[in-house]
Design a protein around this motif. Sequence first.
Motif, PDB file in Angstrom:
ATOM      1  N   ALA B 149      12.557  14.415  21.865  1.00 24.74           N
ATOM      2  CA  ALA B 149      12.708  15.660  21.467  1.00 24.74           C
ATOM      3  C   ALA B 149      14.160  16.168  21.985  1.00 24.74           C
ATOM      4  O   ALA B 149      14.629  16.188  23.003  1.00 24.74           O
ATOM      5  N   VAL B 150      14.785  16.786  20.667  1.00 25.58           N
ATOM      6  CA  VAL B 150      16.212  17.269  21.142  1.00 25.58           C
ATOM      7  C   VAL B 150      16.318  18.518  20.581  1.00 25.58           C
ATOM      8  O   VAL B 150      15.530  19.239  19.680  1.00 25.58           O
ATOM      9  N   ASP B 151      17.231  19.224  21.150  1.00 33.81           N
ATOM     10  CA  ASP B 151      17.576  20.688  21.114  1.00 33.81           C
ATOM     11  C   ASP B 151      19.002  20.916  20.225  1.00 33.81           C
ATOM     12  O   ASP B 151      19.810  20.260  20.961  1.00 33.81           O
ATOM     13  N   ARG B 152      18.876  21.423  19.155  1.00 32.57           N
ATOM     14  CA  ARG B 152      20.090  21.352  18.372  1.00 32.57           C
ATOM     15  C   ARG B 152      20.860  22.631  18.626  1.00 32.57           C
ATOM     16  O   ARG B 152      22.006  22.950  18.197  1.00 32.57           O
ATOM     17  N   LYS B 154      23.291  23.962  20.680  1.00 38.29           N
ATOM     18  CA  LYS B 154      24.315  23.533  21.929  1.00 38.29           C
ATOM     19  C   LYS B 154      24.535  24.741  22.761  1.00 38.29           C
ATOM     20  O   LYS B 154      24.823  24.601  24.012  1.00 38.29           O
ATOM     21  N   THR B 155      24.727  26.015  22.284  1.00 39.66           N
ATOM     22  CA  THR B 155      24.916  27.216  22.906  1.00 39.66           C
ATOM     23  C   THR B 155      24.089  27.481  23.824  1.00 39.66           C
ATOM     24  O   THR B 155      24.488  28.067  24.942  1.00 39.66           O
ATOM     25  N   GLY B 156      22.760  27.068  23.750  1.00 40.01           N
ATOM     26  CA  GLY B 156      21.866  27.635  24.527  1.00 40.01           C
ATOM     27  C   GLY B 156      21.567  26.491  25.800  1.00 40.01           C
ATOM     28  O   GLY B 156      20.651  26.915  26.692  1.00 40.01           O
ATOM     29  N   VAL B 157      22.248  25.433  25.631  1.00 41.97           N
ATOM     30  CA  VAL B 157      21.902  24.391  26.723  1.00 41.97           C
ATOM     31  C   VAL B 157      22.651  24.859  28.006  1.00 41.97           C
ATOM     32  O   VAL B 157      23.774  25.240  27.906  1.00 41.97           O
ATOM     33  N   PHE B 158      21.763  24.631  29.119  1.00 44.79           N
ATOM     34  CA  PHE B 158      22.451  24.820  30.504  1.00 44.79           C
ATOM     35  C   PHE B 158      23.000  23.839  31.212  1.00 44.79           C
ATOM     36  O   PHE B 158      22.675  22.597  30.732  1.00 44.79           O
ATOM     37  N   ASP B 159      24.353  23.960  31.523  1.00 41.79           N
ATOM     38  CA  ASP B 159      24.900  22.905  32.105  1.00 41.79           C
ATOM     39  C   ASP B 159      25.596  21.783  31.050  1.00 41.79           C
ATOM     40  O   ASP B 159      25.060  20.540  31.213  1.00 41.79           O
ATOM     41  N   ALA B 185      23.056  17.371  19.370  1.00 39.11           N
ATOM     42  CA  ALA B 185      21.869  17.813  19.920  1.00 39.11           C
ATOM     43  C   ALA B 185      21.872  17.443  21.442  1.00 39.11           C
ATOM     44  O   ALA B 185      22.751  16.683  21.950  1.00 39.11           O
ATOM     45  N   ALA B 186      21.161  18.198  22.083  1.00 40.69           N
ATOM     46  CA  ALA B 186      20.784  17.715  23.726  1.00 40.69           C
ATOM     47  C   ALA B 186      19.647  17.045  23.838  1.00 40.69           C
ATOM     48  O   ALA B 186      18.538  17.473  23.107  1.00 40.69           O
ATOM     49  N   VAL B 225      15.001   5.367  16.779  1.00 37.21           N
ATOM     50  CA  VAL B 225      14.879   6.372  17.861  1.00 37.21           C
ATOM     51  C   VAL B 225      14.829   7.727  16.574  1.00 37.21           C
ATOM     52  O   VAL B 225      15.902   8.170  16.139  1.00 37.21           O
ATOM     53  N   ASN B 226      13.602   8.259  16.787  1.00 38.64           N
ATOM     54  CA  ASN B 226      13.579   9.675  15.821  1.00 38.64           C
ATOM     55  C   ASN B 226      14.158  10.826  16.564  1.00 38.64           C
ATOM     56  O   ASN B 226      13.556  10.949  17.816  1.00 38.64           O
ATOM     57  N   ALA B 227      14.697  11.536  16.046  1.00 39.29           N
ATOM     58  CA  ALA B 227      15.198  13.064  16.663  1.00 39.29           C
ATOM     59  C   ALA B 227      14.172  14.003  16.210  1.00 39.29           C
ATOM     60  O   ALA B 227      14.263  14.376  15.363  1.00 39.29           O
ATOM     61  N   VAL B 228      13.344  14.429  17.133  1.00 44.22           N
ATOM     62  CA  VAL B 228      12.523  15.477  16.929  1.00 44.22           C
ATOM     63  C   VAL B 228      12.935  16.714  17.454  1.00 44.22           C
ATOM     64  O   VAL B 228      13.070  16.925  18.468  1.00 44.22           O
ATOM     65  N   ASP B 229      13.229  17.654  16.335  1.00 44.15           N
ATOM     66  CA  ASP B 229      13.798  18.832  16.525  1.00 44.15           C
ATOM     67  C   ASP B 229      12.875  19.881  17.201  1.00 44.15           C
ATOM     68  O   ASP B 229      11.856  20.145  16.713  1.00 44.15           O
ATOM     69  N   VAL B 230      13.339  20.292  18.343  1.00 45.30           N
ATOM     70  CA  VAL B 230      12.467  21.235  19.371  1.00 45.30           C
ATOM     71  C   VAL B 230      13.304  22.288  19.476  1.00 45.30           C
ATOM     72  O   VAL B 230      12.950  23.064  20.565  1.00 45.30           O
ATOM     73  N   THR B 231      14.352  22.756  18.661  1.00 44.32           N
ATOM     74  CA  THR B 231      15.288  23.991  19.102  1.00 44.32           C
ATOM     75  C   THR B 231      14.420  25.105  19.175  1.00 44.32           C
ATOM     76  O   THR B 231      13.254  25.110  18.179  1.00 44.32           O
TER      77      THR B 231
END
Lengths: 463, 463
Positions: B149-152, B154-159, B185-186, B225-231
């Motif tokens: 599960a990745v978060d696309r 980037k601005t919302g990522v903490f640290d 993505a994170a 590795v599938n990147a599953v978008d959970v943005t």
Amino acid sequence: MKRSPTPTRDTGANTPPIAVILAAGKGSRLEQIRNGTPKPALKLLGLSLAERTITTFSAAGIHRFFVVLGHEADQVRAHYQQIAARRHCDIEFVIAEDWKLGNGASALASAKKLDGTPFLLTMSDHLITPSLIERILLARPEQGEISLAVDRDKTGVFDVEDVTKVATSDDRVVGIGKSLEEWDAADTGVFFCTNALFDALRRAHKQEKYSLTDGVRNLAEAGKVNAVDVTGEEWIDVDTPEAFGEARRRLLASLTKGGQDGYVSQRLNRPLSTRLSAHLATTGITPNQITVISFLISLAGAGLLSVGMFATGVLGGLLVQAASVIDGCDGEIARLKHISSPRGAWLDTILDRYADMAVTLAVTFAYAAVHPGPLPWIIGFLAAFGFILASYVTKEFGIRMGEPYPNDVLNRLKRRDLRVFIICLGAVVGRPFEALTIAGALTHLCVIGVLIKGWKRSASPGR
Amino acid sequence: MKRSPTPTRDTGANTPPIAVILAAGKGSRLEQIRNGTPKPALKLLGLSLAERTITTFSAAGIHRFFVVLGHEADQVRAHYQQIAARRHCDIEFVIAEDWKLGNGASALASAKKLDGTPFLLTMSDHLITPSLIERILLARPEQGEISLAVDRDKTGVFDVEDVTKVATSDDRVVGIGKSLEEWDAADTGVFFCTNALFDALRRAHKQEKYSLTDGVRNLAEAGKVNAVDVTGEEWIDVDTPEAFGEARRRLLASLTKGGQDGYVSQRLNRPLSTRLSAHLATTGITPNQITVISFLISLAGAGLLSVGMFATGVLGGLLVQAASVIDGCDGEIARLKHISSPRGAWLDTILDRYADMAVTLAVTFAYAAVHPGPLPWIIGFLAAFGFILASYVTKEFGIRMGEPYPNDVLNRLKRRDLRVFIICLGAVVGRPFEALTIAGALTHLCVIGVLIKGWKRSASPGR
């Protein structure tokens, strides 16, 4: 071994089938009550037989129809066209030129309109239920076969003499006819057919047999007719004045079913309101008009109760109780005429709350006028709060618990029919405020009971 | 061309997978706030990180877990066993003897417990949402692959410094690591894995690389590795005091979301109640206890308001408003501690109605004591009726229309937060009854608005 009518899930199994309705016959046996109206347009409790059939199928998810016309074709067509407009469904017509030969000939006339996918078949004068249709829809016939809805409860069949009898072996029809000696089920007149029916009718025609039953018998002898058990569903073939009366009786009886009525409603209000509804259904009055009239009568009753004199109090109490009876008619007529709506239910529920408030305020006002001090007002205040809370808690229960609150003793004791009746009785003996106090106290006790029940019912870990 | 991670629907795809939770690490960076508590048992707003993870997975339908233990294994096991008993889920344990090598070694320890069917993998210190889990559950990996599960955003990522970065090409991970320069993505730390992960970890181990990321990189290089978008889903890796503070801030902020609050609640009550809840959550007080305390404060306020003097009125009004603020805490704490229940909602709603009645009765009583005649009582009566009707109509709307009444202006103007605030303001200036009159009139106008809206909304043919 039991052969089940395997539901095939291939072509078009997910789009609801078309229903073919035979409306070509003359209905000679109903002549004395028809007064020149074509049989499908004959009104039973405010709704024609044709419209009852259409709305029943609509309720089961069927909205496309082929109607087979014959006798008085133009009038019958015009009637169905009005229904199509009013009920937002799609009705096409086909003329059965040789309808006089028999209903098999009428059915055969629809063959040219159908594209080969399975279709439902019924008669314009058979009253059935949506759930009967839902049950036969589960028995989609294989190619070369048809399904027939049968009722295995012989004792419940009206007019056993006249009914088309069916002999079955497991789930297959092995014999059919009005004069069958050995039979175990009744033909409800509802079929789920393939084109095999038309082939069978054509074969029967060659032997100069023109009834639908002749065609079905032909298929049954080849083991091609599934008997679909719909025992327990209400159905009746309305082709005699006696059957017409029976259908009317059953419709009215169905209004008292459901088990959601309170004690007074069950024994007093409902018996009176169904009689009234039977008359009102034949007029043009709408359920919402009745809701408003009942509300206005309540307000008039409240006005009289607020005067504080014995005579006006008696009249006011009786009016409020009369309004409570009439308040049952809106829903009854909506159900009789198949025009129930969320709007009607919404209006009814809300106006009941306002009527309760008006009556409570009026009774309290009249009593407080001659009994100074805050106590009468506090009691009236608490009673009004209890009455609306009584409705509130059961709604809230349904929302929080995911299932409706049952119609148990607590629920029945806090229902509106009982509190109105108590206040009416009190008014008649010149003690409306005391009656209000009793009704209010009873309601609060029941509400507390419901609260406890809700508390126990919602037991869950962690909180 | 886009390669989608085809969800296979063969073996076991309908039983929810097991979740493996890595809880072996030391959490050295949190040492200063742990005070000797093992990291998974560290409480955040009244609920440990471990329990937050377990209840989040439970909410997504996952009730079976393998927890990988390492550092302070006995204490961590005991903590999870308490959670299993309290939350009715099934937790098994596996010891990662060489957890000190890295979290890849910890993950590998679970291999012997798993039977080859795909499993979820996450960390005990990652806070996520049930819907993030639901989204990755849709991306069941093919044999030989894993999903991440990745978060696309980037601005919302903490640290951003510390986050594991992911480079993707379409829906495939092509690079992963904390020091990746080009990334889009994170890594949220939530995986849907097959045994391929273990093979990859073993290959990495041979090169003396022991982190989970090393194994995932190995698979990513092979395009497995599938990147599953959970943005859009909330998630945070709680591994520093700063992240802990941020997680706390986000949890509290989530309490004001939902858009179901009234005007006063949004601007006054909620900001106060969330601050209070942040403290109360760390105590043992239950939401239902808070509901009852708030109710008792309302009753005390009503008692003071009934006296009819200015000073007691001011105090009574303030108490009633304080109760209204505290009344927000029960639901907040239930949500913070993942212990919301139908019972709590049931109790809260019903006691609010009784509190309204008590306050209305008290204010009316005090005013009527010095203003004889029925008018004050009639006004108080109507106000009380309006207040409960205000709740009733929106419930009824939901039931009749099949969808909840929206939180529009009408709804906000008739909500409890506003009427309590108006009465409090009135009491503070010595005019509680006048304020009650205004609140009552406003409520009735809003109810009429809702009635009209319901009437229009339920327009239907035939009635």
